[in-house]
Design a protein around this motif. Structure first.
Motif, PDB file in Angstrom:
ATOM      1  N   SER A 104       9.799  -4.041  -8.487  1.00  0.00           N
ATOM      2  CA  SER A 104      10.027  -5.376  -9.051  1.00  0.00           C
ATOM      3  C   SER A 104       9.596  -6.514  -8.125  1.00  0.00           C
ATOM      4  O   SER A 104       9.013  -7.510  -8.581  1.00  0.00           O
ATOM      5  CB  SER A 104      11.494  -5.547  -9.447  1.00  0.00           C
ATOM      6  OG  SER A 104      12.348  -5.296  -8.354  1.00  0.00           O
ATOM      7  N   ASN A 105       9.844  -6.386  -6.833  1.00  0.00           N
ATOM      8  CA  ASN A 105       9.423  -7.466  -5.933  1.00  0.00           C
ATOM      9  C   ASN A 105       7.903  -7.540  -5.854  1.00  0.00           C
ATOM     10  O   ASN A 105       7.323  -8.627  -5.820  1.00  0.00           O
ATOM     11  CB  ASN A 105      10.004  -7.271  -4.532  1.00  0.00           C
ATOM     12  CG  ASN A 105       9.606  -8.413  -3.613  1.00  0.00           C
ATOM     13  OD1 ASN A 105      10.062  -9.546  -3.753  1.00  0.00           O
ATOM     14  ND2 ASN A 105       8.718  -8.150  -2.669  1.00  0.00           N
TER      15      ASN A 105
ATOM     16  N   GLY B 176      13.389  -1.165 -10.955  1.00  0.00           N
ATOM     17  CA  GLY B 176      13.682  -2.015  -9.804  1.00  0.00           C
ATOM     18  C   GLY B 176      12.869  -1.719  -8.563  1.00  0.00           C
ATOM     19  O   GLY B 176      12.770  -2.561  -7.671  1.00  0.00           O
TER      20      GLY B 176
ATOM     21  N   GLY C 160      14.806  -9.064 -16.579  1.00  0.00           N
ATOM     22  CA  GLY C 160      15.198  -7.808 -15.941  1.00  0.00           C
ATOM     23  C   GLY C 160      14.960  -7.872 -14.450  1.00  0.00           C
ATOM     24  O   GLY C 160      14.988  -8.957 -13.848  1.00  0.00           O
ATOM     25  N   ASN C 161      14.708  -6.728 -13.847  1.00  0.00           N
ATOM     26  CA  ASN C 161      14.533  -6.688 -12.384  1.00  0.00           C
ATOM     27  C   ASN C 161      13.357  -7.541 -11.916  1.00  0.00           C
ATOM     28  O   ASN C 161      13.464  -8.262 -10.924  1.00  0.00           O
ATOM     29  CB  ASN C 161      14.335  -5.235 -11.931  1.00  0.00           C
ATOM     30  CG  ASN C 161      15.598  -4.412 -12.034  1.00  0.00           C
ATOM     31  OD1 ASN C 161      16.652  -4.816 -11.563  1.00  0.00           O
ATOM     32  ND2 ASN C 161      15.513  -3.259 -12.658  1.00  0.00           N
TER      33      ASN C 161
ATOM     34  N   ARG D 224      14.057 -11.395 -12.519  1.00  0.00           N
ATOM     35  CA  ARG D 224      15.005 -11.957 -11.548  1.00  0.00           C
ATOM     36  C   ARG D 224      14.333 -12.234 -10.204  1.00  0.00           C
ATOM     37  O   ARG D 224      14.624 -13.229  -9.549  1.00  0.00           O
ATOM     38  CB  ARG D 224      16.193 -11.008 -11.374  1.00  0.00           C
ATOM     39  CG  ARG D 224      17.019 -10.923 -12.641  1.00  0.00           C
ATOM     40  CD  ARG D 224      18.087  -9.847 -12.606  1.00  0.00           C
ATOM     41  NE  ARG D 224      18.514  -9.560 -13.979  1.00  0.00           N
ATOM     42  CZ  ARG D 224      19.674  -9.032 -14.305  1.00  0.00           C
ATOM     43  NH1 ARG D 224      20.539  -8.718 -13.367  1.00  0.00           N
ATOM     44  NH2 ARG D 224      19.977  -8.806 -15.567  1.00  0.00           N
ATOM     45  N   ASN D 225      13.415 -11.360  -9.824  1.00  0.00           N
ATOM     46  CA  ASN D 225      12.675 -11.598  -8.586  1.00  0.00           C
ATOM     47  C   ASN D 225      11.691 -12.757  -8.745  1.00  0.00           C
ATOM     48  O   ASN D 225      11.481 -13.527  -7.805  1.00  0.00           O
ATOM     49  CB  ASN D 225      11.947 -10.323  -8.155  1.00  0.00           C
ATOM     50  CG  ASN D 225      12.833  -9.397  -7.353  1.00  0.00           C
ATOM     51  OD1 ASN D 225      13.052  -9.599  -6.166  1.00  0.00           O
ATOM     52  ND2 ASN D 225      13.365  -8.381  -8.006  1.00  0.00           N
TER      53      ASN D 225
END
Length: 306
Positions: free
Chosen positions: A103-104, A100, A141-142, A145-146
């Protein structure tokens, strides 16, 4: 206790400073091995290390043999296929990742690459827009989702498939959950790939899966190059002049892709997903905190080996 940061691609200084603060506050010593060019340098540095923080650095049986005092390795990032998990378990070494934290950064890169591709790599010609396009997210996953969060801001129709994520979890985010990878690729003009490299997924993105993607298809890979069957992808792109492949993991056949598919293929020179100051800081400090938690309290929350 000695904690080693071993990175051939170093963290940003601000990240190292943050790691140092966490490690020294716990009463431990921090050592740095940065921009090393030979494995022998790593083998020498790990000899007295109790813990190691790495990025894409390879931790194999030879490294573990040399690290007689090692208790834990933390990969600052999500993927950990650069660590030999079986060998680590055999040596009694705990392996963790920092899910995570990057992730962004990876998600922003994926969307940026999509824009770059639909605008014809900014070559001065008229391109298309992402709004209204169907985006398929392979693995929710992380990072996935982003990607969904950002893509909805572009006005894309977002779909996802994840063999391990319940459909209701996906759909509560306003994303349409599909039942198979095959359905995802048949439905979506753009697919963003986020699966890990495992025995089951290596070479799984192949001709059979990709051939039924809609006209004007684009595959964006910010995951791992090993999941792509490069021979079959080349075959597909030779047959389909409308297909684009965009990645931040340079393929083994990069020269062939570049020569044959100019205007439809792009790869960054090196892995770029986590290459932001924020991701550096987040992942590095998370790794430091996890090491302190493990050494002081035995916390194994993000352990990935047995």
């Amino acid at each position: 206790m000695k904690i080693l940061i071993a990175t051939d691609k170093p963290f940003a200084k601000v990240a190292v400073d943050g790691i140092r603060k966490e490690i020294e506050a716990a009463g431990y010593e921090l050592a740095l091995l940065e921009k090393y060019t030979e494995k022998a340098q790593l083998l020498d540095a790990v000899k007295d290390a109790n813990a190691i923080i790495i990025r894409s650095d390879i931790i194999d049986a030879e490294v573990l043999d040399a690290a007689k005092e090692l208790k834990i390795v933390v990969r600052a990032g999500a993927g950990y296929d650069n660590v030999d998990l079986e060998a680590a378990t055999a040596h009694g070494v705990c392996v963790m990742n920092t899910p995570g934290q990057n992730s962004n950064a990876v998600a922003e890169l994926a969307l940026g690459m999509m824009v770059y591709a639909v605008r014809n790599f900014y070559n001065g010609t008229s391109g298309t827009e992402l709004m209204g396009k169907k985006l398929g997210i392979h693995a929710y996953g992380n990072v996935g989702r982003n990607v969904a969060r950002i893509a909805k801001g572009f006005g894309m129709e977002v779909y996802a498939y994840d063999a391990f994520c319940p459909k209701d979890v996906i759909e509560k985010d306003g994303v349409k959950a599909l039942d198979s990878a095959e359905e995802l690729y048949k439905t979506c003009q753009v697919v963003s790939l986020h699966i890990p490299a495992t025995a089951e997924t290596k070479n799984s993105i192949n001709y059979a899966l990709l051939k039924d993607m809609p006209k004007g298809a684009m595959l964006v890979n910010t995951a791992r190059k090993e999941v792509i069957n490069e021979v079959e992808l080349i075959k597909l792109m030779e047959q389909r002049v409308d297909f684009k492949y965009i990645t931040d993991i340079m393929p083994a056949a990069n020269a062939e892709f570049a020569e044959k598919f100019a205007g439809r293929y792009f790869s960054t020179p090196k892995k770029m997903g986590a290459q932001t100051a924020e991701a550096n800081i987040n992942a590095g400090i998370a790794a430091a905190k996890q090491i302190v938690g493990f050494l002081k309290d035995g916390c194994e929350k993000f352990r990935v080996n047995k």
